[in-house]
Design a protein around this motif. Structure first.
Motif, PDB file in Angstrom:
ATOM      1  N   GLN A  94      24.353 -21.781  33.696  1.00 46.70           N
ATOM      2  CA  GLN A  94      23.773 -20.534  34.201  1.00 46.70           C
ATOM      3  C   GLN A  94      22.480 -20.201  33.452  1.00 46.70           C
ATOM      4  OE1 GLN A  94      26.516 -17.264  34.197  1.00 46.70           O
ATOM      5  NE2 GLN A  94      24.943 -15.763  34.670  1.00 46.70           N
ATOM      6  N   HIS A  95      22.524 -20.337  32.116  1.00 47.97           N
ATOM      7  CA  HIS A  95      21.320 -20.096  31.315  1.00 47.97           C
ATOM      8  C   HIS A  95      20.679 -21.458  31.101  1.00 47.97           C
ATOM      9  CE1 HIS A  95      22.724 -16.094  30.926  1.00 47.97           C
ATOM     10  NE2 HIS A  95      23.891 -16.554  30.516  1.00 47.97           N
ATOM     11  N   PHE A  96      19.423 -21.551  31.453  1.00 49.17           N
ATOM     12  CA  PHE A  96      18.821 -22.868  31.624  1.00 49.17           C
ATOM     13  C   PHE A  96      18.543 -23.557  30.292  1.00 49.17           C
ATOM     14  CE2 PHE A  96      17.201 -19.435  34.361  1.00 49.17           C
ATOM     15  CZ  PHE A  96      18.021 -19.655  35.457  1.00 49.17           C
ATOM     16  N   ASN A  97      18.521 -22.770  29.196  1.00 46.10           N
ATOM     17  CA  ASN A  97      18.270 -23.336  27.865  1.00 46.10           C
ATOM     18  C   ASN A  97      16.999 -24.175  27.805  1.00 46.10           C
ATOM     19  OD1 ASN A  97      20.770 -22.194  27.267  1.00 46.10           O
ATOM     20  ND2 ASN A  97      21.859 -24.107  27.650  1.00 46.10           N
ATOM     21  N   LEU A  98      15.929 -23.675  28.421  1.00 50.37           N
ATOM     22  CA  LEU A  98      14.662 -24.411  28.352  1.00 50.37           C
ATOM     23  C   LEU A  98      13.933 -24.020  27.072  1.00 50.37           C
ATOM     24  CD1 LEU A  98      13.448 -24.033  32.051  1.00 50.37           C
ATOM     25  CD2 LEU A  98      14.829 -25.853  31.025  1.00 50.37           C
ATOM     26  N   MET A  99      13.100 -24.936  26.575  1.00 47.10           N
ATOM     27  CA  MET A  99      12.322 -24.645  25.367  1.00 47.10           C
ATOM     28  C   MET A  99      11.051 -23.918  25.787  1.00 47.10           C
ATOM     29  SD  MET A  99      12.995 -28.212  23.395  1.00 47.10           S
ATOM     30  CE  MET A  99      12.669 -29.157  24.870  1.00 47.10           C
ATOM     31  N   ALA A 100      10.950 -22.657  25.337  1.00 46.66           N
ATOM     32  CA  ALA A 100       9.891 -21.771  25.828  1.00 46.66           C
ATOM     33  C   ALA A 100       8.486 -22.241  25.465  1.00 46.66           C
ATOM     34  CB  ALA A 100      10.120 -20.362  25.289  1.00 46.66           C
ATOM     35  N   SER A 101       8.372 -22.943  24.333  1.00 49.45           N
ATOM     36  CA  SER A 101       7.036 -23.308  23.870  1.00 49.45           C
ATOM     37  C   SER A 101       6.592 -24.672  24.410  1.00 49.45           C
ATOM     38  CB  SER A 101       7.025 -23.333  22.340  1.00 49.45           C
ATOM     39  OG  SER A 101       7.944 -24.308  21.897  1.00 49.45           O
ATOM     40  N   ARG A 102       7.398 -25.278  25.240  1.00 49.97           N
ATOM     41  CA  ARG A 102       7.020 -26.578  25.809  1.00 49.97           C
ATOM     42  C   ARG A 102       6.846 -26.473  27.320  1.00 49.97           C
ATOM     43  NH1 ARG A 102       8.767 -31.228  22.290  1.00 49.97           N
ATOM     44  NH2 ARG A 102       9.544 -30.231  20.400  1.00 49.97           N
ATOM     45  N   THR A 103       5.959 -27.320  27.825  1.00 51.51           N
ATOM     46  CA  THR A 103       5.729 -27.294  29.274  1.00 51.51           C
ATOM     47  C   THR A 103       6.964 -27.810  30.005  1.00 51.51           C
ATOM     48  OG1 THR A 103       4.928 -29.563  29.349  1.00 51.51           O
ATOM     49  CG2 THR A 103       3.269 -27.837  28.959  1.00 51.51           C
ATOM     50  N   ILE A 104       6.945 -27.609  31.320  1.00 49.83           N
ATOM     51  CA  ILE A 104       8.031 -28.109  32.174  1.00 49.83           C
ATOM     52  C   ILE A 104       8.183 -29.620  31.978  1.00 49.83           C
ATOM     53  CG2 ILE A 104       8.674 -28.411  34.605  1.00 49.83           C
ATOM     54  CD1 ILE A 104       8.607 -25.467  33.125  1.00 49.83           C
ATOM     55  N   ILE A 165      27.491 -38.658  36.809  1.00 47.80           N
ATOM     56  CA  ILE A 165      28.233 -37.414  37.044  1.00 47.80           C
ATOM     57  C   ILE A 165      27.333 -36.246  36.641  1.00 47.80           C
ATOM     58  CG2 ILE A 165      30.232 -36.031  36.283  1.00 47.80           C
ATOM     59  CD1 ILE A 165      31.562 -38.782  35.539  1.00 47.80           C
ATOM     60  N   LEU A 166      27.322 -35.204  37.459  1.00 44.64           N
ATOM     61  CA  LEU A 166      26.626 -33.978  37.079  1.00 44.64           C
ATOM     62  C   LEU A 166      27.634 -32.838  37.094  1.00 44.64           C
ATOM     63  CD1 LEU A 166      23.848 -32.569  36.466  1.00 44.64           C
ATOM     64  CD2 LEU A 166      23.802 -31.969  38.897  1.00 44.64           C
ATOM     65  N   ILE A 167      27.723 -32.144  35.955  1.00 44.76           N
ATOM     66  CA  ILE A 167      28.601 -30.984  35.873  1.00 44.76           C
ATOM     67  C   ILE A 167      27.739 -29.735  35.976  1.00 44.76           C
ATOM     68  CG2 ILE A 167      30.165 -29.688  34.377  1.00 44.76           C
ATOM     69  CD1 ILE A 167      30.927 -32.434  33.141  1.00 44.76           C
ATOM     70  N   SER A 168      28.082 -28.885  36.911  1.00 38.66           N
ATOM     71  CA  SER A 168      27.319 -27.660  37.113  1.00 38.66           C
ATOM     72  C   SER A 168      28.232 -26.488  36.787  1.00 38.66           C
ATOM     73  CB  SER A 168      26.859 -27.616  38.580  1.00 38.66           C
ATOM     74  OG  SER A 168      26.371 -26.337  38.891  1.00 38.66           O
ATOM     75  N   ASP A 169      27.968 -25.832  35.651  1.00 42.68           N
ATOM     76  CA  ASP A 169      28.821 -24.720  35.226  1.00 42.68           C
ATOM     77  C   ASP A 169      28.127 -23.396  35.540  1.00 42.68           C
ATOM     78  OD1 ASP A 169      30.609 -22.962  34.133  1.00 42.68           O
ATOM     79  OD2 ASP A 169      30.702 -23.912  32.158  1.00 42.68           O
ATOM     80  N   GLU A 170      28.488 -22.796  36.647  1.00 39.27           N
ATOM     81  CA  GLU A 170      27.913 -21.518  37.101  1.00 39.27           C
ATOM     82  C   GLU A 170      26.388 -21.586  37.186  1.00 39.27           C
ATOM     83  OE1 GLU A 170      29.686 -19.173  38.279  1.00 39.27           O
ATOM     84  OE2 GLU A 170      31.629 -19.135  37.276  1.00 39.27           O
ATOM     85  N   ALA A 171      25.861 -22.715  37.622  1.00 41.80           N
ATOM     86  CA  ALA A 171      24.410 -22.918  37.609  1.00 41.80           C
ATOM     87  C   ALA A 171      23.667 -21.996  38.563  1.00 41.80           C
ATOM     88  CB  ALA A 171      24.091 -24.378  37.945  1.00 41.80           C
ATOM     89  N   THR A 172      24.381 -21.432  39.542  1.00 43.95           N
ATOM     90  CA  THR A 172      23.687 -20.555  40.492  1.00 43.95           C
ATOM     91  C   THR A 172      24.080 -19.083  40.331  1.00 43.95           C
ATOM     92  OG1 THR A 172      25.379 -20.913  42.194  1.00 43.95           O
ATOM     93  CG2 THR A 172      23.477 -22.389  42.229  1.00 43.95           C
TER      94      THR A 172
END
Ligand SMILES: Nc1ncnc2c1ncn2[C@@H]1O[C@H](COP(=O)(O)OP(=O)(O)OP(=O)(O)O)[C@@H](O)[C@H]1O
Ligand SMILES: [Mg+2]
Length: 354
Positions: A94-104, A165-172
């Motif tokens: 659900q929370h994407f855990n992206l690194m804010a200081s790095r580009t996509i 395998i992809l596990i999607s835990d409340e991703a939407t």
């Protein structure tokens, strides 16, 4: 290639000790997920869904029972084998855990560091961003993206190691309905294009309905019901399963609105308010016409809804049946014989709690 399940849980338990209190987060669960399917696990908060899927990549060890993934008993893997195995199991949250200081692009490249030459990483990242429809935003930062776009980055990053395998835990769960739908469509296309097996954890039956081939319902650590999507919608056994299905037609809101209709204000003895539910072919039959032609029972349709369970129709009607009592009974028997589920609707019970 064998057609053994890609994921097997055998009699798995997870017990947590919390301040002398024992929590049975996963309670004697057996589960098999086949290669190439999208398996939904639905349940309310605290049901044990996250704990269950964390067993699959051994972020959680079972208290007892066996977890087998891609042919290996997860408990028996060495640290190196576990690392390799985890590359085959992507995960999105659900929370994407992206690194804010790095580009996509850098976020997606991150798990690939050191695994291949830089130019190869770059072309892999380009390919992944293309796959999730974000090629144009490679140089943007997470803060510049919408929630749906951030989740697409999460998906691209999860696919970097070519998982099976992809596990999607409340991703939407944090997304609006339209964005949710576009992410689910993306997951479905990845499932088809890449043969990716997906385990989809959610509390939204709507999401299950849109993409899953099979579904398990979880409550208090147990799988209380499971089956193909169509079977579960056609013949739900447990009340919790029925409640989840009812959310897909917003039944509560519908019944609350129905209470205001003159047609239901004073239902006399010759009237019966029922809900008719059908899955599949039954939809094509002129049920309502037959009720009148064969039984002299008229049906005043107060609510009608038809949805698609991935190409299988799922219909709901709420009707007032009017006719002689024995004829109404005969008509209801006819409906049941035609695989229509008939439920009496009690409007008195609606909205009674608030
Ligand atoms: N590390 C832990 N230590 C103690 N208890 C835990 C731990 N992780 C989960 N639990 C408990 O186990 C139960 C199941 O939790 P879990 O997170 O698996 O539920 P969930 O179905 O994923 O819920 P949600 O929909 O809110 O994410 C809960 O009672 C929770 O408090
Ligand atoms: Mg959870």
């Amino acid at each position: 290639m064998s057609d053994a399940p890609i994921i097997t849980l055998q009699d798995v338990d997870v017990l947590f000790e919390e301040k002398k209190q024992e929590v049975h987060a996963v309670d004697h669960v057996d589960l098999e997920v086949n290669r190439g399917e999208i398996y939904g696990i639905v349940g309310y908060s605290g049901a044990g869904k996250s704990t269950l899927v964390r067993l699959i990549n051994r972020l959680q060890r079972p208290t007892s029972g066996t977890v087998t993934v891609l042919g290996d008993d997860m408990a028996k893997l060495s640290a190196k084998e576990l690392r390799d195995k985890r590359h085959k199991i992507g995960m999105i949250f659900q929370h994407f855990n992206l690194m804010a200081s790095r580009t996509i692009a850098d976020n997606v490249a991150f798990p690939l560091r050191g695994t291949m030459p830089k130019d190869q990483i770059k072309s892999k990242v380009d390919e992944l961003l293309e796959l999730v429809g974000l090629s144009e935003r490679a140089k943007a930062y997470p803060a510049e993206l919408s929630g749906g776009q951030k989740q697409r980055v999460g998906i691209a990053r999860a696919l970097a190691s070519d998982p099976e395998i992809l596990i999607s835990d409340e991703a939407t769960s944090a997304l609006d309905p339209k964005t949710t739908s576009s992410i689910l469509t993306l997951l479905k296309s990845l499932n088809q294009k890449l043969g990716l097996t997906i385990v989809l954890i959610t509390h939204q039956m709507e999401a299950v309905k849109q993409v899953c081939t099979r579904v398990a319902v979880m409550d208090a650590g147990k799988i209380i019901e499971r089956g193909s999507l169509v079977d579960i919608f056609a013949h739900p056994q447990k009340q919790l399963t029925k409640d989840f299905i009812d959310t897909t037609i917003q039944l509560d809101a519908t019944l609350t609105a129905l209470k205001l209709q003159p047609a239901v204000q004073d239902l006399g003895p010759g009237n019966r308010l029922v809900r008719l539910t059908y899955v599949g072919d039954t939809t094509d039959q002129p049920l309502v016409a037959t009720l009148y032609a064969e039984y002299g029972v008229s049906a005043n349709i107060l609510f009608g809804d038809i949805q698609s369970l991935q190409n299988t129709p799922f219909g709901n009607l709420i009707v007032v049946l009017t006719g002689a009592a024995d004829q109404v009974e005969a008509a209801l028997t006819y409906l049941k014989q035609n695989d229509v589920t008939v439920t009496d609707v009690d409007l008195e019970a609606v909205g009674g709690e608030d």
